[in-house]
Design a protein around this motif. Structure first.
Motif, short mmCIF file in Angstrom:
data_model
loop_
_atom_site.label_atom_id
_atom_site.label_comp_id
_atom_site.label_asym_id
_atom_site.label_seq_id
_atom_site.Cartn_x
_atom_site.Cartn_y
_atom_site.Cartn_z
N PHE A 157 -9.27 -4.43 -0.62
CA PHE A 157 -8.11 -3.64 -0.47
C PHE A 157 -8.13 -2.74 -1.68
N LEU A 158 -8.72 -3.40 -2.87
CA LEU A 158 -8.58 -2.47 -4.26
C LEU A 158 -9.56 -1.48 -4.04
N ASP A 159 -10.82 -1.85 -3.29
CA ASP A 159 -12.04 -0.68 -3.15
C ASP A 159 -11.46 0.26 -2.35
N ILE A 160 -10.56 0.02 -1.30
CA ILE A 160 -10.18 1.09 -0.50
C ILE A 160 -9.18 2.01 -1.29
N ALA A 161 -8.27 1.44 -1.98
CA ALA A 161 -7.48 2.24 -2.72
C ALA A 161 -8.09 3.09 -3.91
N ALA A 162 -9.22 2.72 -4.31
CA ALA A 162 -10.18 3.56 -5.35
C ALA A 162 -10.71 4.51 -4.68
N ALA A 163 -11.09 4.37 -3.24
CA ALA A 163 -11.93 5.26 -2.58
C ALA A 163 -10.87 6.41 -2.13
N GLU A 164 -9.62 5.96 -2.02
CA GLU A 164 -8.65 6.94 -1.46
C GLU A 164 -7.28 7.09 -2.18
N PRO A 165 -7.41 7.51 -3.33
CA PRO A 165 -6.20 7.51 -4.31
C PRO A 165 -5.13 8.34 -3.85
N GLU A 166 -5.34 9.32 -3.01
CA GLU A 166 -4.15 10.34 -2.47
C GLU A 166 -3.37 9.64 -1.56
N ARG A 167 -3.94 8.62 -0.77
CA ARG A 167 -3.10 7.97 0.23
C ARG A 167 -2.78 6.61 -0.39
N CYS A 168 -3.49 6.04 -1.04
CA CYS A 168 -3.15 4.58 -1.43
C CYS A 168 -2.58 4.39 -2.91
N VAL A 169 -1.46 3.53 -2.92
CA VAL A 169 -0.95 3.12 -4.05
C VAL A 169 -0.98 1.62 -4.45
N VAL A 170 -1.74 1.18 -5.52
CA VAL A 170 -1.68 -0.23 -5.59
C VAL A 170 -0.43 -0.79 -6.56
N ILE A 171 0.12 -1.61 -6.12
CA ILE A 171 1.28 -2.17 -6.78
C ILE A 171 1.28 -3.97 -7.19
N ASP A 172 1.33 -4.16 -8.42
CA ASP A 172 1.38 -5.70 -8.83
C ASP A 172 2.51 -6.38 -8.21
N ALA A 173 1.92 -7.55 -7.16
CA ALA A 173 3.00 -8.16 -6.29
C ALA A 173 3.54 -9.13 -6.91
N LEU A 174 2.92 -9.59 -8.30
CA LEU A 174 3.51 -10.81 -9.09
C LEU A 174 4.76 -10.21 -9.90
N GLN A 175 5.26 -8.90 -9.59
CA GLN A 175 6.36 -8.35 -10.50
C GLN A 175 7.64 -8.91 -9.80
N ALA A 176 8.68 -8.96 -10.57
CA ALA A 176 10.18 -9.11 -9.96
C ALA A 176 10.07 -8.22 -8.52
N GLN A 177 10.93 -8.66 -7.47
CA GLN A 177 11.24 -7.99 -6.41
C GLN A 177 11.68 -6.76 -6.48
N GLU A 178 12.75 -6.67 -7.36
CA GLU A 178 13.46 -5.45 -7.54
C GLU A 178 12.68 -4.26 -8.35
N ASP A 179 11.87 -4.82 -9.05
CA ASP A 179 10.74 -3.74 -9.78
C ASP A 179 9.73 -3.36 -8.77
N ILE A 180 9.52 -4.36 -7.91
CA ILE A 180 8.29 -3.73 -6.91
C ILE A 180 8.89 -2.78 -6.22
N ALA A 181 10.18 -2.99 -5.66
CA ALA A 181 10.88 -2.19 -4.61
C ALA A 181 11.16 -0.88 -5.26
N ALA A 182 11.31 -0.62 -6.65
CA ALA A 182 11.68 0.53 -7.45
C ALA A 182 10.16 1.35 -7.29
N GLN A 183 9.09 0.62 -7.44
CA GLN A 183 8.15 1.43 -7.59
C GLN A 183 7.44 1.88 -6.43
N ILE A 184 7.75 1.11 -5.05
CA ILE A 184 7.47 1.81 -3.72
C ILE A 184 8.11 2.99 -3.51
N LEU A 185 9.62 2.95 -3.80
CA LEU A 185 10.50 3.77 -3.61
C LEU A 185 9.67 5.16 -4.34
#
Length: 228
Positions: free
Chosen positions: A178-206
């Protein structure tokens, strides 16, 4: 990018990454802003695809080999796209999908050891040009994700599905894919650390979806009512 008036956002990542929770939180945030949101999933999402989902996740197709599984996933996706995703996008809706084409590339392609050209041909036919505008990849080390997935089923009589039963090493290999796909298509893909607090992850996704929202008009009346 899809040639429609809607917005298509997919969520990818390993088992236990928290996709369902984050999709729900994003849908709630977007609806509060007056957007019409459709939440769906793969395999499944349409009546035809849901019928195939049980066969795939139960392991009933496993004995026929990974190639057969990949074809079944593609058939389910084609029905899902035609019956659910594309019509919703044509109406100007925001579609949030739990897994899509990248999961086939990773699960059946990389760890299923199927030829990349074969997988890409299946993906191309199944999506028929319906490419996500944004793909959120929730990244989590396999050992943590599997522990979460196991805990999710405890006390609820939920047996691990076909993929959750596999070895940690296999799940870690998928994480890297999955990380390789993100590196190959950075305009489409955004990688977010899923070990963070739920609210921090949600804010980054928004934050990563927000720049795309200008193409999807919101119902200002609904937004005002939600704020009251």
């Amino acid at each position: 990018m899809t040639e429609t008036s809607g917005l298509f956002v997919t969520f990818e990542g390993g088992e236990g990454a928290g996709k369902s929770t984050q999709i729900r939180l994003l849908a709630e945030a977007l609806r509060r802003r007056g957007h019409e949101v459709l939440v769906t999933r793969e395999p499944g999402g349409s009546p035809g695809a849901e019928a195939v989902r049980h066969v795939l996740l139960s392991g009933a197709a496993e004995e026929f080999g990974t190639r057969m599984e990949a074809i079944l996933f593609a058939a389910a996706r084609a029905d899902h796209v035609e019956e659910v995703i594309r019509p919703a996008l044509a109406k100007g809706m925001i579609v949030l999908c739990d897994r899509f084409m990248d999961s086939s590339r990773v699960y059946q392609g990389v760890t299923g050891n199927l030829d990349a050209d074969f997988i890409e041909a299946l993906v191309r036919v199944a999506i028929d040009g319906t490419v996500p505008d944004r793909t959120v990849i929730l990244d989590i080390p396999a050992e943590f994700g599997l522990a979460r997935a196991k805990g999710r089923g405890e006390g609820q009589s939920i047996a691990p599905d076909r993929f959750e039963r596999e070895k940690t090493e296999t799940h870690e290999k998928r994480r890297e894919a999955f990380l390789d796909i993100a590196a190959a298509e950075p305009e489409r893909c955004v990688v977010i650390d899923a070990l963070q607090a739920q609210e921090d992850i949600a804010a980054q996704i928004l934050d990563c979806v927000e720049p795309l929202l200008e193409r999807v008009p919101a119902d200002r009346h609904a937004e005002t009512e939600a704020a009251q």
